[in-house]
Design a protein around this motif. Sequence first.
Motif, PDB file in Angstrom:
ATOM      1  N   ALA A 149     -13.654   7.109 -28.659  1.00  0.00           N
ATOM      2  CA  ALA A 149     -15.013   7.250 -28.136  1.00  0.00           C
ATOM      3  C   ALA A 149     -15.763   8.309 -28.932  1.00  0.00           C
ATOM      4  O   ALA A 149     -15.333   9.467 -28.998  1.00  0.00           O
ATOM      5  CB  ALA A 149     -14.985   7.613 -26.649  1.00  0.00           C
ATOM      6  N   GLN A 184     -12.119   0.334 -31.605  1.00  0.00           N
ATOM      7  CA  GLN A 184     -10.863  -0.182 -31.052  1.00  0.00           C
ATOM      8  C   GLN A 184      -9.756  -0.092 -32.090  1.00  0.00           C
ATOM      9  O   GLN A 184      -9.928  -0.478 -33.248  1.00  0.00           O
ATOM     10  CB  GLN A 184     -11.044  -1.643 -30.624  1.00  0.00           C
ATOM     11  CG  GLN A 184      -9.797  -2.295 -30.078  1.00  0.00           C
ATOM     12  CD  GLN A 184      -9.694  -2.132 -28.573  1.00  0.00           C
ATOM     13  OE1 GLN A 184     -10.580  -1.602 -27.942  1.00  0.00           O
ATOM     14  NE2 GLN A 184      -8.605  -2.609 -28.017  1.00  0.00           N
ATOM     15  N   THR A 199     -17.773   3.174 -29.559  1.00  0.00           N
ATOM     16  CA  THR A 199     -16.350   2.874 -29.368  1.00  0.00           C
ATOM     17  C   THR A 199     -15.775   2.186 -30.592  1.00  0.00           C
ATOM     18  O   THR A 199     -16.376   1.255 -31.138  1.00  0.00           O
ATOM     19  CB  THR A 199     -16.149   1.972 -28.136  1.00  0.00           C
ATOM     20  OG1 THR A 199     -16.815   2.533 -27.008  1.00  0.00           O
ATOM     21  CG2 THR A 199     -14.671   1.822 -27.829  1.00  0.00           C
ATOM     22  N   ILE A 238      -5.833   1.113 -28.235  1.00  0.00           N
ATOM     23  CA  ILE A 238      -6.400   2.387 -27.815  1.00  0.00           C
ATOM     24  C   ILE A 238      -7.819   2.489 -28.370  1.00  0.00           C
ATOM     25  O   ILE A 238      -8.124   1.940 -29.439  1.00  0.00           O
ATOM     26  CB  ILE A 238      -5.537   3.576 -28.299  1.00  0.00           C
ATOM     27  CG1 ILE A 238      -5.945   4.851 -27.571  1.00  0.00           C
ATOM     28  CG2 ILE A 238      -5.619   3.756 -29.795  1.00  0.00           C
ATOM     29  CD1 ILE A 238      -4.977   5.999 -27.792  1.00  0.00           C
ATOM     30  N   LYS A 239      -8.667   3.161 -27.637  1.00  0.00           N
ATOM     31  CA  LYS A 239     -10.078   3.264 -28.021  1.00  0.00           C
ATOM     32  C   LYS A 239     -10.404   4.694 -28.455  1.00  0.00           C
ATOM     33  O   LYS A 239      -9.868   5.659 -27.927  1.00  0.00           O
ATOM     34  CB  LYS A 239     -10.993   2.857 -26.868  1.00  0.00           C
ATOM     35  CG  LYS A 239     -10.869   1.411 -26.445  1.00  0.00           C
ATOM     36  CD  LYS A 239     -11.866   1.093 -25.339  1.00  0.00           C
ATOM     37  CE  LYS A 239     -11.807  -0.386 -24.938  1.00  0.00           C
ATOM     38  NZ  LYS A 239     -10.517  -0.753 -24.359  1.00  0.00           N
ATOM     39  N   ARG A 243      -8.027  13.411 -21.893  1.00  0.00           N
ATOM     40  CA  ARG A 243      -9.192  14.013 -21.254  1.00  0.00           C
ATOM     41  C   ARG A 243      -8.754  14.994 -20.186  1.00  0.00           C
ATOM     42  O   ARG A 243      -7.622  14.978 -19.697  1.00  0.00           O
ATOM     43  CB  ARG A 243     -10.071  12.945 -20.598  1.00  0.00           C
ATOM     44  CG  ARG A 243      -9.314  11.932 -19.770  1.00  0.00           C
ATOM     45  CD  ARG A 243     -10.185  11.254 -18.748  1.00  0.00           C
ATOM     46  NE  ARG A 243     -10.631  12.172 -17.714  1.00  0.00           N
ATOM     47  CZ  ARG A 243     -11.400  11.813 -16.681  1.00  0.00           C
ATOM     48  NH1 ARG A 243     -11.799  10.575 -16.576  1.00  0.00           N
ATOM     49  NH2 ARG A 243     -11.756  12.683 -15.780  1.00  0.00           N
ATOM     50  N   GLU A 298      -8.949   7.678 -26.036  1.00  0.00           N
ATOM     51  CA  GLU A 298      -8.847   7.171 -24.664  1.00  0.00           C
ATOM     52  C   GLU A 298      -7.666   7.809 -23.932  1.00  0.00           C
ATOM     53  O   GLU A 298      -6.545   7.866 -24.449  1.00  0.00           O
ATOM     54  CB  GLU A 298      -8.672   5.654 -24.692  1.00  0.00           C
ATOM     55  CG  GLU A 298      -8.481   5.034 -23.310  1.00  0.00           C
ATOM     56  CD  GLU A 298      -8.115   3.572 -23.388  1.00  0.00           C
ATOM     57  OE1 GLU A 298      -8.239   2.875 -22.372  1.00  0.00           O
ATOM     58  OE2 GLU A 298      -7.696   3.127 -24.475  1.00  0.00           O
TER      59      GLU A 298
END
Length: 372
Positions: free
Chosen positions: A195, A229, A227, A192-193, A37, A34
């Motif tokens: 993906a 976590q 997802t 925080i994730k 990017r 997360e």
Amino acid sequence: MTGAALALSVAFTLLTLPHPASALSRIKDIAEFEGVRENQLVGYGLVVGLDGTGDDVKKKSPFTRESLIGMLERLGVKVNQANADLETKNVAAVMVTATLPAFSRQGAEIDVTVSSLGDASSLQGGTLLATPMLGADGEIYAVGQGQITIGGFKAQGEAETIVRGVPTSGRITRGGIVEREVPFALSQLQMIKVALRNPDFTTARRIADAINEFVGGGTAYAMDPGTVQLSLSNYAGDPTALLTDIEQLPIVPDQQARVVIDENTGVVVIGQNVRISKVAIAQGNLTIRITETPQVSQPSPFSNTGVTTVVPRTNIDVEEDADRQLAILEDSVTLEELVAGLNSLGVGPRDLISILQSIKSAGALQADIMVQ
């Protein structure tokens, strides 16, 4: 025995071949974190210094004319738009694009791509003037400027034109300077994730289990197929240390049984977990060949009445394999083994596609078929 039956027999012999172990992948290769990017930037600018290959500012590209006049006025050059007769061919309007990497700081340099917007035939030798580059929120995050490098060229004469590559698109290495940072406080996150690039329940569960085994129980759990976590409590709020430790953990990603078929090119991509149920298959070989060989009929020499005509000649051949047989395909035969057997006999991609689609229609192919 027909070709299809023999191919299926070969496929049965492949059942005894050992299967390779599932490949391990790192978490960083199959998932994204997360906030880590990139962001897309775009801008509109002018390229100058072209050798007569720019836009036709008088007739075909009025927006280039308006941009040129506006730029001159901003630089203190007063232009009478009513009487201005601009016929320059060394200016071109372009779109400038770039990718802003994650956590880019002010003053960092990035690569930019320049593409012609008008009727310019080439950007070779051009220089991009200072161009603001905006993000999706309309804010300016970088400014691009510099000498354009193109990978193609265009040479034109009266009777022939040679074009290699795309001369109307180029690149400026490190031609953009970051002026604004994307606000994101990674160090202040408590959770925080992760993906997944290919969402899957099994893969998400495996990632969570691997993290909990390495860091400690309760650190990660799968929220959904895409997802996972993470809790930063075991790392005292230091997400960088946590991500560094877990991104190298090996995972065996699971995948859905799927066959992808490209009808245009004949490409067939088969997933590892594709299976075939028990089914009987026969492939007919009916070929109809029509050959046209027209002949020209001419009258006798010095004839006053005859005319030259084209006489059609058509030859039709029909070939049919009368010795067709049904072949039984047992359970748990993988599609990889079937395809290997068919390929060993020279079965083409088009025939392979037809066979796979027929097996799917019969309900014996335990996979999804995606036709592109």
